[in-house]
Design a protein around this motif. Sequence first.
Motif, PDB file in Angstrom:
ATOM      1  N   LEU A  78       0.778  -1.148  -0.077  1.00  0.00           N
ATOM      2  CA  LEU A  78       0.187  -0.004  -0.102  1.00  0.00           C
ATOM      3  C   LEU A  78       1.072   1.218  -0.027  1.00  0.00           C
ATOM      4  N   ALA A  79       0.219   2.367  -0.388  1.00  0.00           N
ATOM      5  CA  ALA A  79       1.056   3.375  -0.588  1.00  0.00           C
ATOM      6  C   ALA A  79       0.116   4.619  -0.380  1.00  0.00           C
ATOM      7  N   ASP A  80       0.512   5.682   0.057  1.00  0.00           N
ATOM      8  CA  ASP A  80      -0.410   6.923   0.184  1.00  0.00           C
ATOM      9  C   ASP A  80      -0.382   7.601  -1.126  1.00  0.00           C
ATOM     10  N   ALA A  81      -1.546   8.448  -1.427  1.00  0.00           N
ATOM     11  CA  ALA A  81      -1.700   8.893  -3.018  1.00  0.00           C
ATOM     12  C   ALA A  81      -0.494  10.065  -3.308  1.00  0.00           C
ATOM     13  N   THR A  82       0.366  10.424  -2.455  1.00  0.00           N
ATOM     14  CA  THR A  82       1.514  11.192  -3.132  1.00  0.00           C
ATOM     15  C   THR A  82       2.471  10.431  -3.729  1.00  0.00           C
ATOM     16  N   CYS A  83       2.122   9.086  -4.108  1.00  0.00           N
ATOM     17  CA  CYS A  83       3.279   8.204  -4.756  1.00  0.00           C
ATOM     18  C   CYS A  83       3.022   8.633  -6.375  1.00  0.00           C
ATOM     19  N   ASP A  84       1.960   9.146  -6.713  1.00  0.00           N
ATOM     20  CA  ASP A  84       1.635   9.370  -8.160  1.00  0.00           C
ATOM     21  C   ASP A  84       1.842   8.278  -9.006  1.00  0.00           C
ATOM     22  N   LEU A  85       1.350   7.425  -8.655  1.00  0.00           N
ATOM     23  CA  LEU A  85       1.051   5.958  -9.359  1.00  0.00           C
ATOM     24  C   LEU A  85      -0.219   5.975 -10.038  1.00  0.00           C
ATOM     25  N   SER A  86      -0.413   6.105 -11.375  1.00  0.00           N
ATOM     26  CA  SER A  86      -1.643   6.180 -11.959  1.00  0.00           C
ATOM     27  C   SER A  86      -2.321   4.773 -11.982  1.00  0.00           C
ATOM     28  N   ILE A  95      17.386  10.456 -22.609  1.00  0.00           N
ATOM     29  CA  ILE A  95      17.647   9.269 -21.535  1.00  0.00           C
ATOM     30  C   ILE A  95      17.879   8.059 -22.194  1.00  0.00           C
ATOM     31  N   GLU A  96      16.476   7.584 -23.151  1.00  0.00           N
ATOM     32  CA  GLU A  96      16.611   6.499 -23.874  1.00  0.00           C
ATOM     33  C   GLU A  96      17.966   6.135 -24.576  1.00  0.00           C
ATOM     34  N   GLU A  97      18.303   7.326 -25.410  1.00  0.00           N
ATOM     35  CA  GLU A  97      19.219   7.346 -26.337  1.00  0.00           C
ATOM     36  C   GLU A  97      20.612   7.029 -25.473  1.00  0.00           C
ATOM     37  N   LYS A  98      20.874   7.661 -24.507  1.00  0.00           N
ATOM     38  CA  LYS A  98      22.132   7.658 -23.824  1.00  0.00           C
ATOM     39  C   LYS A  98      22.378   6.604 -22.741  1.00  0.00           C
ATOM     40  N   PHE A  99      21.190   6.118 -22.202  1.00  0.00           N
ATOM     41  CA  PHE A  99      21.555   5.114 -21.194  1.00  0.00           C
ATOM     42  C   PHE A  99      20.871   3.794 -21.473  1.00  0.00           C
ATOM     43  N   HIS A 100      19.907   3.720 -22.414  1.00  0.00           N
ATOM     44  CA  HIS A 100      19.192   2.514 -22.781  1.00  0.00           C
ATOM     45  C   HIS A 100      18.423   1.560 -21.613  1.00  0.00           C
ATOM     46  N   PRO A 101      17.921   2.264 -20.661  1.00  0.00           N
ATOM     47  CA  PRO A 101      17.315   1.532 -19.684  1.00  0.00           C
ATOM     48  C   PRO A 101      16.120   0.523 -20.195  1.00  0.00           C
ATOM     49  N   LYS A 102      15.567  -0.259 -19.343  1.00  0.00           N
ATOM     50  CA  LYS A 102      14.753  -1.070 -19.711  1.00  0.00           C
ATOM     51  C   LYS A 102      13.341  -0.506 -20.251  1.00  0.00           C
ATOM     52  N   ALA A 103      12.961   0.652 -19.476  1.00  0.00           N
ATOM     53  CA  ALA A 103      11.654   1.489 -19.733  1.00  0.00           C
ATOM     54  C   ALA A 103      12.053   2.848 -19.200  1.00  0.00           C
ATOM     55  N   VAL A 104      11.428   3.924 -19.822  1.00  0.00           N
ATOM     56  CA  VAL A 104      11.305   5.303 -19.271  1.00  0.00           C
ATOM     57  C   VAL A 104       9.940   5.793 -19.510  1.00  0.00           C
ATOM     58  N   PHE A 105       9.096   5.964 -18.354  1.00  0.00           N
ATOM     59  CA  PHE A 105       7.870   6.529 -18.203  1.00  0.00           C
ATOM     60  C   PHE A 105       7.624   7.896 -17.969  1.00  0.00           C
ATOM     61  N   VAL A 106       6.968   8.667 -18.515  1.00  0.00           N
ATOM     62  CA  VAL A 106       6.564   9.719 -18.363  1.00  0.00           C
ATOM     63  C   VAL A 106       5.242   9.903 -17.221  1.00  0.00           C
ATOM     64  N   ASN A 107       5.469  10.434 -16.206  1.00  0.00           N
ATOM     65  CA  ASN A 107       4.241  10.608 -15.276  1.00  0.00           C
ATOM     66  C   ASN A 107       3.635  11.839 -14.994  1.00  0.00           C
ATOM     67  N   ASP A 108       2.466  12.055 -14.964  1.00  0.00           N
ATOM     68  CA  ASP A 108       1.794  12.965 -14.357  1.00  0.00           C
ATOM     69  C   ASP A 108       2.091  13.280 -12.673  1.00  0.00           C
ATOM     70  N   VAL A 109       2.080  14.496 -12.476  1.00  0.00           N
ATOM     71  CA  VAL A 109       2.100  14.710 -10.875  1.00  0.00           C
ATOM     72  C   VAL A 109       0.713  15.187 -10.748  1.00  0.00           C
ATOM     73  N   PHE A 110      -0.012  14.484  -9.664  1.00  0.00           N
ATOM     74  CA  PHE A 110      -1.435  14.712  -9.429  1.00  0.00           C
ATOM     75  C   PHE A 110      -1.522  15.704  -8.376  1.00  0.00           C
ATOM     76  N   PRO A 111      -2.681  15.991  -8.037  1.00  0.00           N
ATOM     77  CA  PRO A 111      -3.020  17.217  -7.094  1.00  0.00           C
ATOM     78  C   PRO A 111      -2.564  17.153  -5.743  1.00  0.00           C
ATOM     79  N   SER A 112      -2.130  15.947  -5.015  1.00  0.00           N
ATOM     80  CA  SER A 112      -1.596  15.591  -3.916  1.00  0.00           C
ATOM     81  C   SER A 112      -0.195  16.325  -3.615  1.00  0.00           C
TER      82      SER A 112
END
Length: 310
Positions: free
Chosen positions: A7-15, A256-273
């Motif tokens: 569990l996490a509080d809503a400030t985790c900003d996980l969609s 970041i993708e071109e320089k570091f080649h990570p598994k994935a890069v996700f762009v996340n919103d910051v929600f109101p909390s």
Amino acid sequence: MKSFVILADATCDLSEEFQREYDIGVIPGHIELPDGTEIPAFLKWEKYSREDFYAALKKNPNGYSTSPANVAEFSAAMEPYAAENVGVLLLTISSGISGAFNFASQAREELLRKYPSAEIRIVDSMRFGPGFGLMAVYASMLRSQGKTLAETAQWLEDNKNRFHQAGWLDDLSFVAKKGRITQPKAFFGTLAGVKPIGEFDYNGLTTVLGKVKGAKTAYSVLLGYMEATIENPEEQIIFIAQTNRLPQAMEYKKMIEEKFHPKAVFVNDVFPSCGINIGPGLMAAYYMGKPISKDLSEERALFDKLTSEG
């Protein structure tokens, strides 16, 4: 039956998508609107669009406020699992900026008196927003690897100081009004084109390492900073947070993708909390790397080196 719940509080900003994918439950806090109405914190754009919310917030920054879930709400979220003897791992926003960890800890003590055999661990993330959310995702991946609740909680405690932030905030005067930084530093945000670069500190806040002029230079410095601090980037999931700065975040993602080649890069919103206390203008990456020095002396020296080379 799963070995334990996360569990996490809503400030985790996980969609909602991330909540489903990583099987993470979210406990909402509270948002007070300018008209005095209080609503539960939300992690989806439904009543408001991202653009409309941040436009309204910019016009009336003092009209919105937030508060965490209270002791009873944390207890209500955990009790169904404690009653069934299912382990609970609860992560909270940094105790440096919220009372959530204290409230969750009180709820834990109350539940343990009622259910003495329950296994409940509360972890103070010392982070907020997508940096906090990324920690919750790592906890989920550890669970999927077969780690126990105790092992996962201990890993988080041992590694929380390795979760970095590398980004900018266009207008520090906004967060200064919300008490997130000291007023003298806010002048950085009043200068046209200046990009204040921030990193997490030991107190669970973001500290400004310094400033650069212009987005092109800022991207270069940020990539250099990440290169010097990230570890095993090809094995990582990286989050990029943005508060109404989607084009800049998408450009950063590509770099970041071109320089570091990570598994994935996700762009996340910051929600109101979190967004109410950050304001529009955030664009930052979150990743795992070298431990952050206690006084940020190493990070400041690195920033100075990168800017002098530029």
